[in-house]
Design an enzyme around this catalytic site. Structure first.
Site, PDB file in Angstrom:
ATOM      1  N   HIS A 103       0.911  -1.207  -0.100  1.00  0.00           N
ATOM      2  CA  HIS A 103      -0.030   0.242   0.099  1.00  0.00           C
ATOM      3  C   HIS A 103       0.887   1.197   0.136  1.00  0.00           C
ATOM      4  CE1 HIS A 103      -3.436  -2.739   1.699  1.00  0.00           C
ATOM      5  NE2 HIS A 103      -3.289  -2.999   0.524  1.00  0.00           N
ATOM      6  N   CYS A 130      12.804   7.276 -16.190  1.00  0.00           N
ATOM      7  CA  CYS A 130      11.782   7.436 -17.425  1.00  0.00           C
ATOM      8  C   CYS A 130      11.169   8.574 -17.767  1.00  0.00           C
ATOM      9  CB  CYS A 130      10.832   6.261 -17.268  1.00  0.00           C
ATOM     10  SG  CYS A 130       9.396   6.625 -16.354  1.00  0.00           S
ATOM     11  N   ASN A 193      -2.872 -12.119  15.644  1.00  0.00           N
ATOM     12  CA  ASN A 193      -3.823 -11.216  15.592  1.00  0.00           C
ATOM     13  C   ASN A 193      -4.803 -11.169  16.912  1.00  0.00           C
ATOM     14  OD1 ASN A 193      -4.079  -8.880  13.659  1.00  0.00           O
ATOM     15  ND2 ASN A 193      -6.483  -9.558  13.815  1.00  0.00           N
TER      16      ASN A 193
HETATM   17  P1  NAD Z   1      -6.796  -3.458  10.336  1.00  0.00           P
HETATM   18  O1  NAD Z   1      -6.958  -2.213  11.146  1.00  0.00           O
HETATM   19  O2  NAD Z   1      -7.977  -3.837   9.506  1.00  0.00           O
HETATM   20  O3  NAD Z   1      -6.544  -4.608  11.466  1.00  0.00           O
HETATM   21  C1  NAD Z   1      -5.470  -4.679  12.377  1.00  0.00           C
HETATM   22  C2  NAD Z   1      -5.875  -5.812  13.247  1.00  0.00           C
HETATM   23  O4  NAD Z   1      -4.518  -5.672  14.026  1.00  0.00           O
HETATM   24  C3  NAD Z   1      -7.007  -5.779  14.092  1.00  0.00           C
HETATM   25  O5  NAD Z   1      -7.489  -6.979  13.774  1.00  0.00           O
HETATM   26  C4  NAD Z   1      -6.180  -5.807  15.593  1.00  0.00           C
HETATM   27  O6  NAD Z   1      -7.037  -6.800  16.308  1.00  0.00           O
HETATM   28  C5  NAD Z   1      -4.943  -6.293  15.355  1.00  0.00           C
HETATM   29  N1  NAD Z   1      -3.903  -5.811  16.512  1.00  0.00           N
HETATM   30  C6  NAD Z   1      -3.879  -4.527  16.667  1.00  0.00           C
HETATM   31  N2  NAD Z   1      -2.863  -4.539  17.687  1.00  0.00           N
HETATM   32  C7  NAD Z   1      -2.440  -5.556  17.844  1.00  0.00           C
HETATM   33  C8  NAD Z   1      -1.185  -6.028  18.503  1.00  0.00           C
HETATM   34  N3  NAD Z   1      -0.459  -5.357  19.382  1.00  0.00           N
HETATM   35  N4  NAD Z   1      -0.701  -7.513  18.039  1.00  0.00           N
HETATM   36  C9  NAD Z   1      -1.575  -8.263  17.449  1.00  0.00           C
HETATM   37  N5  NAD Z   1      -2.574  -7.866  16.906  1.00  0.00           N
HETATM   38  C10 NAD Z   1      -2.832  -6.465  16.838  1.00  0.00           C
HETATM   39  O7  NAD Z   1      -5.479  -3.439   9.505  1.00  0.00           O
HETATM   40  P2  NAD Z   1      -4.952  -4.302   8.179  1.00  0.00           P
HETATM   41  O8  NAD Z   1      -5.374  -5.563   8.203  1.00  0.00           O
HETATM   42  O9  NAD Z   1      -3.405  -3.716   8.212  1.00  0.00           O
HETATM   43  O10 NAD Z   1      -5.693  -3.522   6.961  1.00  0.00           O
HETATM   44  C11 NAD Z   1      -5.978  -2.185   7.122  1.00  0.00           C
HETATM   45  C12 NAD Z   1      -5.224  -0.996   6.113  1.00  0.00           C
HETATM   46  O11 NAD Z   1      -4.894   0.087   7.085  1.00  0.00           O
HETATM   47  C13 NAD Z   1      -4.183  -1.317   5.359  1.00  0.00           C
HETATM   48  O12 NAD Z   1      -4.258  -1.070   4.013  1.00  0.00           O
HETATM   49  C14 NAD Z   1      -2.946  -0.659   5.852  1.00  0.00           C
HETATM   50  O13 NAD Z   1      -2.170   0.034   4.887  1.00  0.00           O
HETATM   51  C15 NAD Z   1      -3.789   0.635   6.549  1.00  0.00           C
HETATM   52  N6  NAD Z   1      -3.228   1.157   7.737  1.00  0.00           N
HETATM   53  C16 NAD Z   1      -1.892   1.296   8.047  1.00  0.00           C
HETATM   54  C17 NAD Z   1      -1.316   1.831   9.131  1.00  0.00           C
HETATM   55  C18 NAD Z   1       0.099   1.787   9.161  1.00  0.00           C
HETATM   56  O14 NAD Z   1       0.893   1.879   8.427  1.00  0.00           O
HETATM   57  N7  NAD Z   1       0.342   1.770  10.625  1.00  0.00           N
HETATM   58  C19 NAD Z   1      -2.196   2.171  10.096  1.00  0.00           C
HETATM   59  C20 NAD Z   1      -3.575   2.479  10.036  1.00  0.00           C
HETATM   60  C21 NAD Z   1      -4.305   1.753   8.648  1.00  0.00           C
END
Ligand code: NAD
Length: 233
Positions: A103, A130, A193
């Protein structure tokens, strides 16, 4: 928990092509909110709460990012696929050649023509390779994913014999296809997770603990295995 840590440690030690796949959940312990976790941006929005305050540029890699770097150092990381845009894997010392950022990355520009990536500079708009248009590399919802990163991520998912998901709800596609591709190719699937994912029923090992409670202990276990092997030799 102890038994599951031991199992994951052994699987990583034995894997021919261990691949890690990270989502926003790995970075919550660095103070960055995820989207769908209990205090995530969207969860808060749905409750009418304001977004939490955070600053991408001030966030630092946490013990889970560092554990993955240690795996790289031990030769136990074949490839890392991340959905995160926060730059924390590169900041922690991951070799860019071992990383696909599906992403994008808030600190990088990407050429819309040839896919060339470079650090963000406000006045840099033309690709030095390019002559195409350089633009922020972060992928917005609905935009196509960077072709090369997606291709290489699919390749490593197919090749993996152990695929470890860390901190992802596994609902954002096509990124969430990767663990499915790995499963179809016969890999063992491990999910670390806090909350449920759609692949929980299909995975071979499941941790609902925080990533920071699991990965450093696995790395410590691998170090111990290595030390024991050294003593036995
Ligand atoms: P999501 O928010 O959908 O899911 C995150 C998951 O991580 C949740 O199910 C949660 O229960 C779990 N989680 C939270 N803290 C945790 C921990 N300490 N240990 C284990 N599990 C934990 O995120 P996703 O699946 O990455 O998809 C969402 C989109 O959000 C992606 O496209 C991403 O690019 C974007 N995003 C990125 C960031 C970042 O770069 N840090 C932050 C927010 C969103």
């Amino acid at each position: 928990m102890e038994k599951r840590i031991e199992t994951l440690t052994r699987w990583i030690a034995e894997a021919k092509h261990p691949v890690f796949f990270t989502g926003a959940g790995i970075s919550t312990e660095s103070g960055l909110p995820d989207f769908r976790g209990p205090d995530g941006l969207w969860t808060r929005q749905a409750k009418g709460l304001p977004p939490p305050k955070f600053d991408w540029s001030k966030a630092m890699p946490n013990q889970s990012h560092r554990a993955i770097v240690e795996l790289q150092g031990m030769g136990r990381l074949a490839f890392l696929i991340s959905q995160n845009v926060d730059n924390l894997h590169l900041k922690s010392g991951i070799n860019p050649d071992l990383l696909a950022e599906l992403h994008g990355n808030v600190t990088k520009l990407r050429c819309r023509g040839c896919g060339f990536k470079c650090d963000y500079f406000p006045d840099l708009t033309i690709c030095p390779i390019c002559g195409g248009k350089l633009a922020p590399s972060v992928v917005n919802f609905g935009d196509p994913l960077p072709e090369k990163d997606l291709e290489v991520a699919e390749w490593h998912s197919r090749k993996s014999d152990l695929f470890v998901v860390v901190g992802s709800s596994l609902v954002v596609f096509p990124a969430a296809e990767m663990p499915k591709i790995a499963l179809q190719s016969g890999a063992k699937l491990v999910i670390i997770n806090k909350e449920e994912t759609p692949l929980d029923q299909l995975c071979h090992l499941r941790f609902s603990e925080k990533a920071g409670e699991v990965l450093p202990r696995v790395v410590a276990g691998l170090r111990e295995l290595k030390a024991n092997a050294g003593r036995a030799a």
